[in-house]
Design a protein around this motif. Sequence first.
Motif, PDB file in Angstrom:
ATOM      1  N   HIS A 152       0.843  -1.203   0.000  1.00  0.00           N
ATOM      2  CA  HIS A 152       0.000   0.000   0.000  1.00  0.00           C
ATOM      3  C   HIS A 152       0.876   1.250   0.000  1.00  0.00           C
ATOM      4  O   HIS A 152       2.041   1.217   0.410  1.00  0.00           O
ATOM      5  N   HIS A 153       0.274   2.335  -0.447  1.00  0.00           N
ATOM      6  CA  HIS A 153       0.990   3.607  -0.527  1.00  0.00           C
ATOM      7  C   HIS A 153       0.091   4.726  -0.018  1.00  0.00           C
ATOM      8  O   HIS A 153      -1.136   4.591   0.041  1.00  0.00           O
ATOM      9  N   LEU A 154       0.703   5.833   0.342  1.00  0.00           N
ATOM     10  CA  LEU A 154      -0.050   7.005   0.767  1.00  0.00           C
ATOM     11  C   LEU A 154      -0.801   7.589  -0.419  1.00  0.00           C
ATOM     12  O   LEU A 154      -0.325   7.557  -1.559  1.00  0.00           O
ATOM     13  N   GLU A 155      -1.967   8.134  -0.135  1.00  0.00           N
ATOM     14  CA  GLU A 155      -2.748   8.799  -1.165  1.00  0.00           C
ATOM     15  C   GLU A 155      -2.287  10.249  -1.318  1.00  0.00           C
ATOM     16  O   GLU A 155      -1.543  10.770  -0.477  1.00  0.00           O
ATOM     17  N   ALA A 156      -2.718  10.855  -2.403  1.00  0.00           N
ATOM     18  CA  ALA A 156      -2.362  12.259  -2.632  1.00  0.00           C
ATOM     19  C   ALA A 156      -2.853  13.107  -1.462  1.00  0.00           C
ATOM     20  O   ALA A 156      -3.979  12.983  -1.010  1.00  0.00           O
ATOM     21  N   GLU A 158      -1.728  12.929   1.628  1.00  0.00           N
ATOM     22  CA  GLU A 158      -1.476  12.314   2.938  1.00  0.00           C
ATOM     23  C   GLU A 158      -0.035  12.473   3.408  1.00  0.00           C
ATOM     24  O   GLU A 158       0.233  12.353   4.608  1.00  0.00           O
ATOM     25  N   ARG A 166      -8.127   7.411   7.150  1.00  0.00           N
ATOM     26  CA  ARG A 166      -9.018   6.713   6.218  1.00  0.00           C
ATOM     27  C   ARG A 166     -10.119   5.925   6.938  1.00  0.00           C
ATOM     28  O   ARG A 166     -11.203   5.753   6.404  1.00  0.00           O
TER      29      ARG A 166
END
Length: 286
Positions: A152-156, A158, A166
């Motif tokens: 998983h990755h950080l969203e724009a 974050e 979230r």
Amino acid sequence: MADLPKPKKTDDAALSARAIERFKLLKKDARTIAAQQVLRLESAMCTQRRWHPHAFRAFLATHPLLRHLVQRLVWGTYSTDGERLLACFRVTADGAFTDAGDNAIDLPGDDSVRIGVPHALDLASADAAAFGQLFADYELLQPFAQIGRDTHHLEAGERGEHALRRWEGRSVTTGALLGLLNRGWRRGEAQDGGSIWDFRKPLGAGAMASLGIAPGIVVGMMREGEVQTVGPVLVGRVGQWDTLDTSVALGALPAVAVSELIRDMEYVCALPGRHSDTDRTHDAAI
């Protein structure tokens, strides 16, 4: 672990009975230890722990019990600072080292490299595919998700935040939250009225994550089906009393730490009304 051969008529019946009982206890202990070591190795991958080559050989690759787990994982050689993955290898059943093409390689015996369990984020797609096929050919089942582990990755937007929000306001059960204890989290200290209001996870390098819950878990009166509301996942430096001190931006955390935090929360929030039998082993700790 194979069973003992059946006693012969010429064997001492009393000694044979004691040997069988002792062997049963040893098998039980081996299963318990193996389960603990699986969690330990998975934690080593997630926290990016590194070993000196001599320690890896002595305490992992050639250990009578652990070598059976070691042989089912992809390993990596790293730069001495532990940051840069140099090459990947596996340990064969006879204790040799091979690359993804199953070609024998030499593992440096000095301190010029460090050894670790590469996270899926660090594995090149070609290496992941090649080792995955190699393990399939040898019918080796990994002790935990490594190749193909969900990442998983950080969203724009974050990266500059100091908390993951979230799942804020999501309802989960106490039993589902207890599953975090198998993922490197620990319960917070009991506060007024004997209530636990957070779970914490060390992130390495002096950082920690804290997940607040409400109404909280009352020590001695835990009900696994009780519904808890989760707050944001706060991140910061560890203070004097094992609490968060200075907050830390999410973008400053290692990519692996972020991925595992999100993975943990996705796990908890995907199980609002269920928990595994393994989770029940932690009941006595609350």
